[in-house]
Design a protein around this motif. Structure first.
Motif, PDB file in Angstrom:
ATOM      1  N   TYR A 134       0.816  -1.215   0.000  1.00 26.06           N
ATOM      2  CA  TYR A 134       0.000   0.000   0.000  1.00 26.06           C
ATOM      3  C   TYR A 134       0.850   1.266   0.000  1.00 26.06           C
ATOM      4  N   THR A 135       2.053   1.198   0.570  1.00 23.37           N
ATOM      5  CA  THR A 135       2.884   2.397   0.684  1.00 23.37           C
ATOM      6  C   THR A 135       3.267   2.950  -0.691  1.00 23.37           C
ATOM      7  N   SER A 136       3.513   2.075  -1.665  1.00 21.26           N
ATOM      8  CA  SER A 136       3.896   2.543  -3.001  1.00 21.26           C
ATOM      9  C   SER A 136       2.685   2.951  -3.832  1.00 21.26           C
ATOM     10  N   GLU A 137       1.480   2.602  -3.379  1.00 27.85           N
ATOM     11  CA  GLU A 137       0.254   2.949  -4.113  1.00 27.85           C
ATOM     12  C   GLU A 137      -0.409   4.221  -3.581  1.00 27.85           C
ATOM     13  N   ALA A 138       0.116   4.770  -2.487  1.00 23.43           N
ATOM     14  CA  ALA A 138      -0.531   5.909  -1.823  1.00 23.43           C
ATOM     15  C   ALA A 138      -0.419   7.190  -2.638  1.00 23.43           C
ATOM     16  N   GLN A 139      -1.550   7.896  -2.747  1.00 21.72           N
ATOM     17  CA  GLN A 139      -1.563   9.211  -3.387  1.00 21.72           C
ATOM     18  C   GLN A 139      -1.232  10.306  -2.380  1.00 21.72           C
ATOM     19  N   ASN A 140      -1.436  10.006  -1.081  1.00 19.88           N
ATOM     20  CA  ASN A 140      -1.212  11.009  -0.048  1.00 19.88           C
ATOM     21  C   ASN A 140      -0.886  10.293   1.267  1.00 19.88           C
ATOM     22  N   THR A 141      -0.034  10.906   2.062  1.00 16.87           N
ATOM     23  CA  THR A 141       0.247  10.409   3.414  1.00 16.87           C
ATOM     24  C   THR A 141       0.172  11.574   4.381  1.00 16.87           C
ATOM     25  N   THR A 142      -0.375  11.298   5.566  1.00 17.34           N
ATOM     26  CA  THR A 142      -0.533  12.339   6.580  1.00 17.34           C
ATOM     27  C   THR A 142      -0.320  11.733   7.960  1.00 17.34           C
ATOM     28  N   CYS A 149      -7.246  15.294  26.904  1.00 18.57           N
ATOM     29  CA  CYS A 149      -7.768  13.977  26.543  1.00 18.57           C
ATOM     30  C   CYS A 149      -7.406  12.899  27.557  1.00 18.57           C
ATOM     31  N   GLU A 150      -8.185  11.825  27.521  1.00 14.07           N
ATOM     32  CA  GLU A 150      -7.899  10.643  28.328  1.00 14.07           C
ATOM     33  C   GLU A 150      -6.526  10.101  27.941  1.00 14.07           C
ATOM     34  N   ASP A 151      -5.946   9.267  28.791  1.00 16.84           N
ATOM     35  CA  ASP A 151      -4.661   8.637  28.480  1.00 16.84           C
ATOM     36  C   ASP A 151      -4.803   7.794  27.213  1.00 16.84           C
ATOM     37  N   GLY A 152      -3.682   7.608  26.519  1.00 19.28           N
ATOM     38  CA  GLY A 152      -3.671   6.722  25.363  1.00 19.28           C
ATOM     39  C   GLY A 152      -3.855   7.430  24.038  1.00 19.28           C
ATOM     40  N   VAL A 153      -3.066   8.456  23.798  1.00 19.32           N
ATOM     41  CA  VAL A 153      -3.143   9.180  22.528  1.00 19.32           C
ATOM     42  C   VAL A 153      -2.680   8.258  21.395  1.00 19.32           C
ATOM     43  N   ILE A 154      -3.387   8.316  20.275  1.00 22.01           N
ATOM     44  CA  ILE A 154      -3.083   7.502  19.094  1.00 22.01           C
ATOM     45  C   ILE A 154      -2.174   8.297  18.157  1.00 22.01           C
ATOM     46  N   ASP A 155      -1.119   7.633  17.676  1.00 24.73           N
ATOM     47  CA  ASP A 155      -0.172   8.225  16.744  1.00 24.73           C
ATOM     48  C   ASP A 155      -0.095   7.275  15.549  1.00 24.73           C
ATOM     49  N   LYS A 156      -0.371   7.809  14.351  1.00 26.94           N
ATOM     50  CA  LYS A 156      -0.386   6.932  13.180  1.00 26.94           C
ATOM     51  C   LYS A 156      -0.085   7.719  11.913  1.00 26.94           C
ATOM     52  N   MET A 157       0.310   6.982  10.874  1.00 23.26           N
ATOM     53  CA  MET A 157       0.493   7.550   9.545  1.00 23.26           C
ATOM     54  C   MET A 157      -0.650   7.022   8.689  1.00 23.26           C
ATOM     55  N   ARG A 158      -1.333   7.943   8.012  1.00 24.56           N
ATOM     56  CA  ARG A 158      -2.452   7.547   7.143  1.00 24.56           C
ATOM     57  C   ARG A 158      -2.008   7.630   5.686  1.00 24.56           C
ATOM     58  N   TYR A 159      -2.251   6.535   4.981  1.00 22.14           N
ATOM     59  CA  TYR A 159      -1.979   6.439   3.547  1.00 22.14           C
ATOM     60  C   TYR A 159      -3.330   6.406   2.833  1.00 22.14           C
ATOM     61  N   GLU A 160      -3.518   7.269   1.844  1.00 20.76           N
ATOM     62  CA  GLU A 160      -4.755   7.289   1.069  1.00 20.76           C
ATOM     63  C   GLU A 160      -4.482   6.667  -0.293  1.00 20.76           C
ATOM     64  N   ILE A 161      -5.233   5.595  -0.607  1.00 27.98           N
ATOM     65  CA  ILE A 161      -5.030   4.841  -1.833  1.00 27.98           C
ATOM     66  C   ILE A 161      -6.336   4.785  -2.611  1.00 27.98           C
ATOM     67  N   ILE A 162      -6.321   5.299  -3.824  1.00 28.33           N
ATOM     68  CA  ILE A 162      -7.495   5.209  -4.686  1.00 28.33           C
ATOM     69  C   ILE A 162      -7.487   3.836  -5.340  1.00 28.33           C
ATOM     70  N   CYS A 163      -8.641   3.168  -5.237  1.00 29.07           N
ATOM     71  CA  CYS A 163      -8.784   1.822  -5.806  1.00 29.07           C
ATOM     72  C   CYS A 163     -10.175   1.754  -6.437  1.00 29.07           C
ATOM     73  N   GLY A 164     -10.231   1.732  -7.741  1.00 29.76           N
ATOM     74  CA  GLY A 164     -11.524   1.784  -8.414  1.00 29.76           C
ATOM     75  C   GLY A 164     -12.181   3.124  -8.140  1.00 29.76           C
ATOM     76  N   ASN A 165     -13.436   3.091  -7.692  1.00 31.21           N
ATOM     77  CA  ASN A 165     -14.187   4.323  -7.415  1.00 31.21           C
ATOM     78  C   ASN A 165     -14.121   4.746  -5.951  1.00 31.21           C
ATOM     79  N   HIS A 166     -13.254   4.123  -5.166  1.00 29.12           N
ATOM     80  CA  HIS A 166     -13.193   4.386  -3.726  1.00 29.12           C
ATOM     81  C   HIS A 166     -11.778   4.747  -3.291  1.00 29.12           C
ATOM     82  N   THR A 167     -11.690   5.289  -2.101  1.00 25.19           N
ATOM     83  CA  THR A 167     -10.392   5.567  -1.491  1.00 25.19           C
ATOM     84  C   THR A 167     -10.271   4.750  -0.210  1.00 25.19           C
ATOM     85  N   PHE A 168      -9.214   3.960  -0.126  1.00 22.53           N
ATOM     86  CA  PHE A 168      -8.900   3.255   1.115  1.00 22.53           C
ATOM     87  C   PHE A 168      -8.002   4.158   1.945  1.00 22.53           C
TER      88      PHE A 168
END
Length: 155
Positions: free
Chosen positions: A15-23, A81-100
């Motif tokens: 998925y990393t090489s198919e991503a149109q955007n990362t945030t 906020c409550e304890d347990g902050v989430i830290d993540k990298m989001r990859y947006e991948i267009i596949c057909g008519n949808h975005t994963f």
């Protein structure tokens, strides 16, 4: 607004090489009650506050309301906020008519990679990329609010 969403585990890093955007996303929860989750999110330089209602029994849909807020407001609210902050990298991948949206988690959730797709209706057909694995829609342990309390490294 009603959100219709399906979640899947991811089987490879392709998925990393198919991503149109990362945030980079940092998010915390002001409230993790399953009846009404209140999330604060810093997505890049943009802030958001989101209220989500209880999921349907199958986990496919729930009420969602979101408003953009300033980066400063988001940073200040994250401190409350409550304890347990989430830290993540989001990859947006267009596949057909949808975005994963593929979330690669860090910190206590490191090693977990989850793909989400938003649909217009519950039985909508969509193209599945080769790296899409087991469906985990409706499995509460994969909800970000739950991951903030019981991170992946404790399973």
């Amino acid at each position: 607004m009603i959100e219709i969403e399906r979640k899947f585990l991811v089987t490879s890093k392709a998925y990393t090489s198919e991503a149109q955007n990362t945030t980079r996303i940092i998010q915390g929860f002001l409230n993790t009650d399953p009846e009404r989750t209140v999330r604060v999110r810093l997505k890049g330089q943009q802030g958001f506050i989101t209220v989500k209602g209880k999921s349907t029994e199958d986990g496919l849909s729930r009420f969602e309301w979101e408003k953009e807020i300033s980066e400063t407001d988001a940073q200040n609210l994250l401190k409350l906020c409550e304890d347990g902050v989430i830290d993540k990298m989001r990859y947006e991948i267009i596949c057909g008519n949808h975005t994963f949206e593929v979330d690669e988690f860090f910190g206590d959730n490191s090693g977990l990679v989850v793909a989400e797709i938003e649909l217009n209706y519950q039985t909508e057909i969509f193209k599945k990329p080769l790296w899409l694995g087991e469906e985990v829609t409706g499995q509460v342990k994969y909800y970000n609010a739950q991951l903030s309390k019981q991170p992946f490294n404790t399973w």
